[in-house]
Design a protein around this motif. Structure first.
Motif, PDB file in Angstrom:
ATOM      1  N   VAL A  14      -3.477  -1.047  -6.056  1.00 60.67           N
ATOM      2  CA  VAL A  14      -4.528  -0.345  -5.303  1.00 60.67           C
ATOM      3  C   VAL A  14      -5.038  -1.231  -4.174  1.00 60.67           C
ATOM      4  O   VAL A  14      -5.209  -0.781  -3.033  1.00 60.67           O
ATOM      5  N   SER A  53      -8.382   7.591  -5.547  1.00 56.15           N
ATOM      6  CA  SER A  53      -6.980   7.993  -5.728  1.00 56.15           C
ATOM      7  C   SER A  53      -6.629   9.173  -4.833  1.00 56.15           C
ATOM      8  O   SER A  53      -5.516   9.255  -4.294  1.00 56.15           O
ATOM      9  N   TYR A 110       0.469   4.100  -8.470  1.00 57.00           N
ATOM     10  CA  TYR A 110      -0.197   3.255  -7.477  1.00 57.00           C
ATOM     11  C   TYR A 110       0.811   2.352  -6.763  1.00 57.00           C
ATOM     12  O   TYR A 110       0.701   2.099  -5.564  1.00 57.00           O
TER      13      TYR A 110
END
Length: 417
Positions: A14, A53, A110
């Protein structure tokens, strides 16, 4: 500016995604030879992490791989009849947006989100970090980076190298957890089976796309147990001792210990540090402020922390002497809240008395039976975690215009580009 991230689980990918969107050059080093597929357990993404997200373009895949757990059968030790619970009501009461997903699936999603813009080095680890930014590795040649970020979990190697031994920062909160993969012989799909007793709770769940099931064991211990970190035989022995003579279902699950392809065991501990930064090095996620595995919403906290760290570095133009303190200020309240919520959750999920067991069962029954509005109000009155994640706010850190047109990689297979 060149930034090295250690760890490719959740916080690392991330952070890598958002750093590249702010035009930083990113390398991620991961000790494992590939993305980890160790079985893992289900993790929760609450509203702030779901929002982040979605900004990454990763939410459709996350929702596609969600466990879909909506029902719980709760069996109190010694009781004849189980309690049926509507988990969807409890989840919706706890957070306006919530997704439960297997940790390995989330990590891969991710990773795929920025794999085309990030250099990944698998099968290697950092061995030294000098004050001037030179980094030495177990296998690769030394390289120089402007900044180094430890996103390598509760037992962080970067934290050990820069801040010292883990024992200085780790606080045992009186419980242990174990996770194992086992056959889904009950055909569980969207259902969680829970057995709860004084000082111990165990659950089994499965989902159609998994092909197998997971059993999660939580138990209390007044003292830290004596076992080696890599002594799996001893760890399984401790689990059997803690859950012996509990229930026939649990006996069957324990029988799988010698056959399970994946097994995880650890203490439930919190990381408490006065600062997560030193020089050109900082920590993110569990490496810096783990609230407690399985009880503290650490996955959501890691996603938020990675987003904030990347944003503050961009806002400061890469000046870590301004960005790192700003990152710590922005995350301080969230971390304190998560730590407090984890302690509260551990007391609730692993009751220390018969009264606590009864309260857990009756509370779950009541929350499930009430309409959505009253159940949400009751949950917010009685649980710190619900209030925490409902009230958590994060600044918006828009990508630089030059970076906003980059393609978001959403490939299907992990690998090194």
């Amino acid at each position: 500016m060149r930034i090295l991230i250690s760890g490719a689980s959740v916080a690392g990918p991330v952070l890598a995604y958002w750093l590249t969107r702010h035009d930083f050059s990113v390398t991620v080093v991961e000790r494992a030879p590939t993305l980890r597929k160790t079985g893992g357990h289900a993790v929760d993404l609450f509203r702030p992490a779901v929002d982040i997200s979605e900004k990454m373009g990763a939410l459709p895949r996350i929702e596609e791989r969600a466990t879909g757990t909506t029902r719980m059968t709760l069996q109190r030790e010694g009781a004849r009849r189980p309690v049926q619970v509507d988990l969807s009501k409890i989840f919706s009461a706890a957070s306006e947006r919530h997704v439960e997903i297997m940790r390995d699936d989330l990590s891969e999603i991710y990773y795929d989100a920025a794999r085309d813009d990030v250099e990944y080095i698998f099968g290697d680890s950092i061995t030294a970090i000098s004050p001037d930014g030179e980094v030495r590795f177990e296998n690769a040649a030394p390289r120089r980076f402007d900044l180094v970020v430890g996103a390598d979990g509760l037992h962080s190697n970067v934290r050990h190298l820069v801040f010292g031994d883990e024992s200085r920062f780790s606080t045992f909160i009186g419980a242990y957890l174990g996770v194992l993969t086992l056959p889904n012989t009950s055909g569980l799909d969207g259902e969680l089976l829970i057995h709860v007793g004084v000082g111990r709770t165990v659950g089994m769940y499965g989902a159609r796309h998994l092909g197998d099931a997971r059993a999660l064991f939580l138990f209390r211990s007044e003292r830290e147990l004596d076992y080696g970190y890599r002594d799996v035989t001893r760890q399984k022995e401790l689990l059997r001792d803690a859950f012996g003579d509990f229930h026939a279902d649990v006996d069957h699950w324990l029988d799988e210990l010698d056959r399970t392809p994946t097994f995880y065991f650890d203490s439930i501990a919190q990381l408490r540090m006065d600062t997560w930064s030193r020089g050109r090095v900082t920590l993110v996620g569990d490496a810096g402020y783990c609230p407690g595995p399985a009880v503290g919403g650490s996955t959501s906290l890691a996603v938020v922390g990675a987003y904030v760290l990347a944003g503050e570095l961009a806002r400061a133009g890469g000046d870590n002497e301004r960005a790192f303190p700003a990152y710590e200020r922005a995350m301080a309240e969230h971390v304190r809240g998560s730590h407090a919520a984890a302690l509260s959750a551990a007391k609730t999920l692993i009751p220390a008395s018969r009264l606590g067991v009864s309260g857990l069962v009756q509370g779950a029954r009541l929350l499930s039976a009430l309409p959505a509005g009253p159940s949400r109000a009751l949950l917010r009155l009685t649980t710190k975690s619900a209030r925490l994640y409902s009230s958590m706010t994060v600044d918006d850190y828009p990508p630089r215009p030059a970076a906003s047109g980059r393609r978001v990689g959403l490939g299907n297979e992990p690998g090194v580009e």
